[in-house]
Design an enzyme around this catalytic site. Structure first.
Site, PDB file in Angstrom:
ATOM      1  N   ARG A  58       0.833  -1.218   0.000  1.00  0.00           N
ATOM      2  CA  ARG A  58       0.000   0.000   0.000  1.00  0.00           C
ATOM      3  C   ARG A  58       0.862   1.261   0.000  1.00  0.00           C
ATOM      4  NH1 ARG A  58      -0.997  -0.343   5.885  1.00  0.00           N
ATOM      5  NH2 ARG A  58      -2.886  -1.562   5.694  1.00  0.00           N
ATOM      6  N   ASN A 106      -6.925  -3.560  14.649  1.00  0.00           N
ATOM      7  CA  ASN A 106      -6.827  -5.018  14.492  1.00  0.00           C
ATOM      8  C   ASN A 106      -8.070  -5.662  15.092  1.00  0.00           C
ATOM      9  OD1 ASN A 106      -3.684  -4.155  15.732  1.00  0.00           O
ATOM     10  ND2 ASN A 106      -4.039  -4.571  13.571  1.00  0.00           N
ATOM     11  N   ASN A 144      -5.285   1.666   8.411  1.00  0.00           N
ATOM     12  CA  ASN A 144      -4.833   1.803   9.788  1.00  0.00           C
ATOM     13  C   ASN A 144      -4.365   0.435  10.272  1.00  0.00           C
ATOM     14  OD1 ASN A 144      -4.517   2.129  12.536  1.00  0.00           O
ATOM     15  ND2 ASN A 144      -6.190   3.608  12.675  1.00  0.00           N
ATOM     16  N   ASP A 145      -3.078   0.207  10.159  1.00  0.00           N
ATOM     17  CA  ASP A 145      -2.474  -1.065  10.533  1.00  0.00           C
ATOM     18  C   ASP A 145      -2.802  -1.469  11.960  1.00  0.00           C
ATOM     19  OD1 ASP A 145      -1.064  -1.995   8.335  1.00  0.00           O
ATOM     20  OD2 ASP A 145       0.661  -0.714   8.709  1.00  0.00           O
ATOM     21  N   CYS A 146      -3.215  -0.512  12.748  1.00  0.00           N
ATOM     22  CA  CYS A 146      -3.407  -0.773  14.178  1.00  0.00           C
ATOM     23  C   CYS A 146      -4.854  -1.026  14.552  1.00  0.00           C
ATOM     24  CB  CYS A 146      -2.862   0.407  14.977  1.00  0.00           C
ATOM     25  SG  CYS A 146      -1.119   0.640  14.680  1.00  0.00           S
TER      26      CYS A 146
END
Ligand code: BGC
Ligand code: NOJ
Length: 811
Positions: free
Chosen positions: A360, A486, A482-484
């Site tokens: 990305r 989760n 937003n990788d965080c």
């Protein structure tokens, strides 16, 4: 407080006080050989891959900060000093560091001796040039001793830091004349070596670290330098270094130039050896001979300058805002080149070990870079797409050296595939090269699996369709942008990585409104591309899905005043007024506004007003509000950060532009500009003490309003903020937007701007565009003339290549 100033004419940031609040760095090289260099000459070099081909060693996060680099020690009489102030930290009478486009020049003055160090990586060269100029400004003859220093890294930067039981026995060097060669592991599986040379005879050298420093001394006080005596050591194991020793005599007023070269070469297996155990050095000799005189070096430096003249000439603006112009014309574009080269791999916040090229990230980097060197963008698109899987899913990252997907980092981020559509369409709009869509591109680098690039776009689009949740919205997978966030992770074990733990995906209802908005924007782009290719059926199919998604968003993604952020694993809302914390988020409101979802119904306007009210603060727009004050196992890493930092209500500069573009959809140029200014680093120069990182490049994050010290920035350089801000200012605020048919002119500016000029090179022609705003509007083109002739819409058509034209725009 300021630590320097911008020199726009020379395109430099000039640091006048070496004690910056954090190392302020620059990058050298933009092809294969790279160096990081701080304002005190700290940093390191590598070839292609900061993990696998690290040439010099660096100690991250050390005491003191920024330990390790290419250091010069000057000894005269009893005193020892470094022109870059560090590592000796002897007080200097004068210090200056000029970071420029691909070079850094550091000057120090002490006892009437001026030492100027110019560092750069010449074009098409696997080496860093270090030109050292020593000037005697006194009335007496000077006799001085000069020591150079670099420390070799044993190639793999990760194992270099951990496997000491082996490493302390493997180090090998060769010394031949004034060249020190590093050849650890060359005897076995490696066919590459590094070298450090100087273009004059030396009077001594050292290659064994402990002999050079003495076991109990730091970088600031090498024993050999203190004593003024090299030991002429040849390293066997332990930690090999390279240090030249030169005695220099300078008449009053005279100067002397020395050229050092830190380089890297590879040999074919059958050409590895010159004689038994002795490396074949012919390639290094060849490179050294290209830079063995001042004249040759000066020519190479001039070529680098001309190269940047050309690159930066593709987009130039002149407004009444000096601070804006220097970002757009110089630093933001430069940073876009850097993020293109490095993705998120190597900076003073990224160790160069953990992360390679992001799927990305690299796609997004293209939107700020493609106008600079389209051919390299083309190659990148193909590299990225080659790591995709047949079902459209992706490795999250790949290694630059191998170009293969990185298994350790994993995949499953359901936004990833869509960015390939963004990157590819941006490339075609810039170049008109529809031919790229026919390029044969494999899946997962598997020979024989090649399909046309176009099919990769189709599977990217379909991946979202095939992974929808109960509301018809995209399933989030491991996370979205937003990788965080989760939502399927449920980690209660601190030894697990949020990014790679096994997820509970079976039965998950976790859906993302951010992906939904992104899908609408990219889906429309993909449909338009299909239409242009005459694939009318596909375009229709795509738009049907896009319309359905828009409906799903309006029905299930609207919270009354703004767009929801997501549904969690259990199907509960995130980013809703019903939540206690994290009631509103930036990402979904940005993307849904960019897509103009609910524009007629007033949703876009309401959402952006809510962003203003709840997320905006003095230093920018925070990511979410209220910040999470505790760990929520069902949300994952986002709630692991203390309030105000990173993804938990930090000002994540990367996504501020999404809101800014949303504002331009509404035509609110004043607000778009206000937001733009807040995170634009040149506007924070005066508060460098607070801001901490470089005032010439964007940072990933500025601490938000809930943080201990709002306004303090981190993670400078390698961030999608660079590309997104350049894209936003050039295409949506200044409003010069490449399209398949020509340049769309669609400014959205603050009403107080009376006029500005843009020069844009596009498809081989040069457009000189003047925008006039006599009625003090924010948006809306009233009239355009092309070479004096009115045109009917706001698309300036393509011109025969090589032509120049004058475009006059009245708002
Ligand atoms: C950071 C993210 C980053 C992720 C993947 C997280 O710790 O907060 O910004 O994208 O790691 O490296
Ligand atoms: C930084 C990562 O490089 C990027 O891919 C991600 O989107 C942002 N952090 C937000 O988590």
């Amino acid at each position: 407080m300021q630590y320097g100033f911008f020199d726009d004419v020379r395109r430099e940031y000039v640091i006048t006080n070496p004690r910056t609040p954090w190392p302020w760095i620059n990058y050298l090289g933009n092809e294969d050989f790279f160096s990081l260099i701080s304002n005190t000459a700290g940093g390191y070099s590598f070839y292609k891959d900061a993990k696998f081909r690290r040439l010099t060693r660096y100690r991250y996060n050390n005491v003191p900060m920024d330990s390790g680099g290419r250091y010069f020690y000057i000894r005269e009489g009893g005193s020892v000093w470094s022109p870059g102030w560090k590592p000796c930290k002897t007080d200097l009478e004068y210090y200056e560091c000029r970071h420029g486009m691909g070079y850094t020049r550091i000057t120090g003055l002490k006892n009437n001796l001026e030492a100027e160090l110019l560092f750069f990586v010449p074009l098409q060269t696997r080496a860093e040039v270090q030109k050292v100029t020593l000037r005697n400004t006194s009335r007496e003859t000077k006799k001085l001793q000069l020591f150079s220093f670099v420390e070799w890294c044993l190639w793999n930067a990760a194992t270099d830091m951990e496997n000491f039981q082996r490493n302390f026995s493997t180090g090998e060097v060769e010394v031949e004349g004034s060249v020190i060669y590093h050849k650890t592991e060359y005897r076995e599986r490696r066919n590459h070596y590094a070298y450090y040379s100087v273009n004059q005879p030396v009077q001594g050298f050292d290659t064994d670290r402990e002999s050079f420093f003495g076991l109990y001394n730091g970088f600031d006080d090498p024993q050999t330098v203190r004593e003024g005596k090299p030991r002429n050591t040849v390293a066997h194991g332990w930690s090999p270094i390279a240090s030249h020793y030169l005695e220099v005599e300078l008449e009053p007023g005279n100067s002397r130039e020395l050229i050092f070269l830190l380089g890297y070469e590879e040999n074919e297996p059958e050409e590895k050896w010159e004689s038994k155990g002795i490396i074949n050095k012919s390639k290094a000799r060849e490179t050294i001979s290209r830079f063995n005189s001042v004249e040759k070096v000066d020519n190479a430096f001039a070529a680098l300058r001309a190269y940047w003249d050309q690159l930066l000439g593709n987009f130039r603006v002149k407004t009444e805002e000096e601070k804006l112009d220097r970002m757009v014309n110089i630093w933001n574009q430069y940073q876009c080149m850097i993020t293109f080269c490095f993705s998120r791999s190597a900076s003073y916040f990224e160790s160069g070990i953990g992360r390679g090229m992001g799927f990305r990230d690299s796609n997004q980097d293209l939107i700020g870079f493609v106008h600079q060197i389209p051919e390299r963008a083309r190659e990148r698109i193909i590299d990225i797409a080659s790591t995709q899987f047949p079902d459209g899913s992706c490795y999250h990252q790949y290694q630059p050296l191998t170009k293969k997907g990185n298994n350790e980092i994993g995949g499953g981020f359901n936004d990833d595939p869509l960015w390939l559509i963004l990157g590819t369409t941006a490339y075609i709009k810039e170049t008109g090269d529809f031919g790229i869509l026919d390029a044969a591109v494999p899946f997962d680098n598997e020979p024989g699996s090649e399909v046309p690039l176009f099919d990769h776009l189709t599977v990217s689009f379909d991946h979202v369709i095939n992974n929808r949740g109960p509301h018809g919205l995209p399933l989030i997978g491991r996370a979205d942008w937003n990788d965080c966030l989760n939502l399927n992770c449920f980690s209660d074990d601190p030894n697990e990585s949020f990014q790679t733990t096994e997820n509970r995906s079976e039965g998950s209802k976790a859906e993302s409104l951010m992906i939904a908005g992104l899908f609408v924007v990219c889906g429309r782009d993909y449909a338009e591309l299909c239409r242009r290719l005459g694939k009318i059926e596909e375009a229709r199919r795509v738009l049907t899905h896009v319309d359905r998604m828009v409906e799903a968003i309006k029905q299930h993604g609207w919270d009354g005043e703004w767009f929801l952020r997501a549904y969690d694993y259990f199907g509960n809302k995130i980013g809703s007024k019903e939540n206690e914390e994290g009631q509103i988020f930036i990402e979904s409101n940005g993307w849904c506004s960019m897509a103009g979802i609910g524009l007629e119904e007033g949703m876009t306007e309401k959402a952006l007003n809510a962003v203003k009210e709840r997320l905006d603060c003095e230093h920018g727009i925070v990511l979410n509000n209220p910040a999470y004050s505790q760990y929520y196992i069902e949300y994952g890493e986002i709630s692991s950060y203390p309030p105000g930092y990173k993804e938990n209500a930090g000002i994540f500069c990367h996504n501020n532009p999404w809101i800014i573009i949303g504002e331009t959809v509404l035509g609110r140029g004043d607000r778009a500009w206000e937001y733009f200014r807040k995170i634009c680093p040149s506007y924070s120069e005066a508060i460098s003490d607070l801001h901490k990182v470089e005032p010439y490049v964007y940072a990933q994050m500025i601490a938000g309003k809930d943080a201990f010290r709002p306004g303090e920035a981190k993670n400078s350089w390698l961030t999608g903020t660079a590309a997104w801000n350049f894209y936003t200012i050039s295409q949506y605020i200044l409003g010069i937007r490449p399209s398949y048919d020509g340049l769309i002119i669609d400014p959205c500016i603050p009403p107080e701007w009376e006029h500005y000029r843009v020069t844009r090179r596009f498809r081989g022609s040069t457009y000189h565009i003047t925008v006039k705003n006599p009625e003090r509007r924010m948006k809306g083109v009233k009239a355009i003339t092309l070479n004096g002739e009115p045109i009917t819409d706001n698309v300036v058509p393509l011109l025969p290549a090589g032509s120049e034209c004058e475009v006059e725009v009245t708002l």
